[in-house]
Design a protein around this motif. Sequence first.
Motif, short mmCIF file in Angstrom:
data_model
loop_
_atom_site.label_atom_id
_atom_site.label_comp_id
_atom_site.label_asym_id
_atom_site.label_seq_id
_atom_site.Cartn_x
_atom_site.Cartn_y
_atom_site.Cartn_z
N MET A 269 24.41 0.88 9.78
CA MET A 269 22.98 1.07 10.04
C MET A 269 22.20 -0.08 9.44
SD MET A 269 20.60 4.39 9.19
CE MET A 269 19.06 4.65 10.08
N ASN A 270 21.31 -0.69 10.21
CA ASN A 270 20.50 -1.79 9.74
C ASN A 270 19.08 -1.36 9.43
OD1 ASN A 270 22.67 -3.55 10.02
ND2 ASN A 270 22.05 -4.21 12.08
N VAL A 271 18.36 -2.26 8.76
CA VAL A 271 16.97 -1.99 8.40
C VAL A 271 16.14 -1.62 9.63
CG1 VAL A 271 14.84 -3.10 7.61
CG2 VAL A 271 16.95 -3.35 6.27
N ALA A 272 16.37 -2.29 10.74
CA ALA A 272 15.60 -2.03 11.96
C ALA A 272 15.69 -0.58 12.42
CB ALA A 272 16.06 -2.96 13.08
N ASP A 273 16.81 0.08 12.09
CA ASP A 273 17.03 1.46 12.53
C ASP A 273 16.30 2.47 11.66
OD1 ASP A 273 18.90 0.63 14.54
OD2 ASP A 273 20.37 0.35 12.94
N ALA A 274 15.86 2.05 10.46
CA ALA A 274 15.27 3.00 9.51
C ALA A 274 13.83 2.70 9.15
CB ALA A 274 16.11 3.01 8.23
N MET A 275 13.37 1.49 9.38
CA MET A 275 12.05 1.07 8.89
C MET A 275 10.91 1.67 9.71
SD MET A 275 11.63 -2.81 10.36
CE MET A 275 11.14 -3.11 12.07
N THR A 276 9.71 1.61 9.14
CA THR A 276 8.48 1.90 9.88
C THR A 276 7.97 0.58 10.45
OG1 THR A 276 7.90 3.72 8.39
CG2 THR A 276 6.12 2.76 9.71
N PRO A 277 7.84 0.46 11.77
CA PRO A 277 7.44 -0.82 12.37
C PRO A 277 5.97 -1.14 12.09
CG PRO A 277 7.56 0.89 14.05
CD PRO A 277 8.11 1.50 12.78
N ARG A 278 5.63 -2.41 12.24
CA ARG A 278 4.27 -2.89 11.91
C ARG A 278 3.19 -2.11 12.63
NH1 ARG A 278 0.09 -3.20 10.64
NH2 ARG A 278 -1.32 -4.95 10.20
N GLU A 279 3.42 -1.76 13.89
CA GLU A 279 2.36 -1.08 14.64
C GLU A 279 2.04 0.32 14.10
OE1 GLU A 279 6.19 -0.84 17.19
OE2 GLU A 279 5.12 -2.33 15.96
N SER A 280 2.94 0.86 13.29
CA SER A 280 2.72 2.19 12.72
C SER A 280 2.24 2.13 11.27
CB SER A 280 4.01 3.02 12.79
OG SER A 280 4.43 3.20 14.12
N LEU A 281 2.11 0.93 10.73
CA LEU A 281 1.70 0.78 9.33
C LEU A 281 0.18 0.77 9.19
CD1 LEU A 281 4.06 -2.04 7.98
CD2 LEU A 281 4.24 0.42 7.57
N VAL A 282 -0.28 1.33 8.09
CA VAL A 282 -1.66 1.16 7.67
C VAL A 282 -1.66 0.15 6.54
CG1 VAL A 282 -3.70 2.27 6.70
CG2 VAL A 282 -2.26 3.50 8.33
N THR A 283 -2.47 -0.89 6.64
CA THR A 283 -2.52 -1.93 5.63
C THR A 283 -3.93 -2.06 5.09
OG1 THR A 283 -2.98 -3.63 7.27
CG2 THR A 283 -0.66 -3.22 6.76
N VAL A 284 -4.09 -2.78 3.99
CA VAL A 284 -5.40 -3.17 3.51
C VAL A 284 -5.53 -4.67 3.65
CG1 VAL A 284 -5.75 -1.24 1.96
CG2 VAL A 284 -4.55 -3.24 1.13
N SER A 285 -6.74 -5.14 3.88
CA SER A 285 -6.95 -6.55 4.22
C SER A 285 -7.76 -7.29 3.18
CB SER A 285 -7.66 -6.65 5.58
OG SER A 285 -6.90 -6.03 6.59
N LEU A 286 -7.47 -8.56 3.07
CA LEU A 286 -8.26 -9.47 2.24
C LEU A 286 -9.37 -10.06 3.07
CD1 LEU A 286 -5.39 -11.38 0.38
CD2 LEU A 286 -6.75 -9.47 -0.49
N PRO A 287 -10.55 -10.26 2.47
CA PRO A 287 -10.92 -9.86 1.11
C PRO A 287 -11.16 -8.35 1.04
CG PRO A 287 -12.81 -10.80 2.22
CD PRO A 287 -11.65 -10.94 3.17
N GLY A 288 -10.99 -7.78 -0.14
CA GLY A 288 -11.19 -6.35 -0.31
C GLY A 288 -11.27 -6.00 -1.78
N THR A 289 -11.38 -4.70 -2.07
CA THR A 289 -11.49 -4.24 -3.44
C THR A 289 -10.38 -3.25 -3.75
OG1 THR A 289 -12.89 -2.32 -2.97
CG2 THR A 289 -14.00 -4.44 -3.27
N ARG A 290 -10.22 -2.92 -5.03
CA ARG A 290 -9.21 -1.96 -5.45
C ARG A 290 -9.43 -0.59 -4.82
NH1 ARG A 290 -8.27 -2.17 -10.68
NH2 ARG A 290 -7.49 -0.05 -10.88
#
Length: 283
Positions: A1-22
């Motif tokens: 089993m590889n990482v691709a089979d278990a990971m959460t893909p980018r389109e499903s991720l929630v990220t925070v962006s720069l610039p930003g605050t804590r």
Amino acid sequence: MNVADAMTPRESLVTVSLPGTRDDALEYLQERSFSSVPVVKGEGDDEEFRGLVSRQTLIERPDEDQLALLVEEGPTTTIDTAIETVAATMVEERARRVPVVDGYLEGIITVTDVVRAIAEGDAAGDTQVGELASRTANAVYVDTPLTVAERELSHSGVPYAVVLDDDGEMCGMLTEPDILEVARVVEGEAETGESIADQDDDWMWEGIKAVGNRYFPTRNVEIPHEPVREFMTADVVSVGTTRTAQEAARAMITNDIEQIPLVSGSELIGIVRDINLLEALDG
């Protein structure tokens, strides 16, 4: 089993962006109960992965507000890496989330993703948990104020505490996500305004140390002072020493937990954390 089979893909991720605050990262961590959040700059084809902001960093650096100065570099992996190899990296680096990067952020693989693979039989899970568990367990008294319990978790360096009753028996579990869930953001305030404990208070040392005015995990967040019993999970899932890593993994996934008390009969003898299950995999 590889990482691709278990990971959460980018389109499903929630990220925070720069610039930003804590507070941008804090809001995400409160909502998702994750230990860290990926940070990016730019959008679309111009997006650049900059690193992670962790819950621990927010706790340890309460006076830093700029998101860019809270970002940490760490290990990364690729989609074709074997899951056993990334598990070994997680154990070695004590990294709960490893970004999947190939020039840009392709996804995230977490300890929980690997535990799920163990639970589903896609990674080795035959080792008995008695061989993997820590024989020491962090603990806290059931009537400890939550503010004090938060400090105890922070000083111990682990994200949980077994809760003990008046007889010293296990009666619940308290975790960092439990605390984050009830932490209140105080908009526009410079301090929480909690008073110093009265001299007759059983927990007066809390006041002396000004624990009540500490900000977790940012300067404008306050924690309830009510006892741990009001916030803990009372229905504790436990496991015996002869259970397998796969059985423990299934219990973690089913109950959405990251650690399980190890018991012999009714006696607490250790703790099985999700990262312990990864130690059974050969990278």
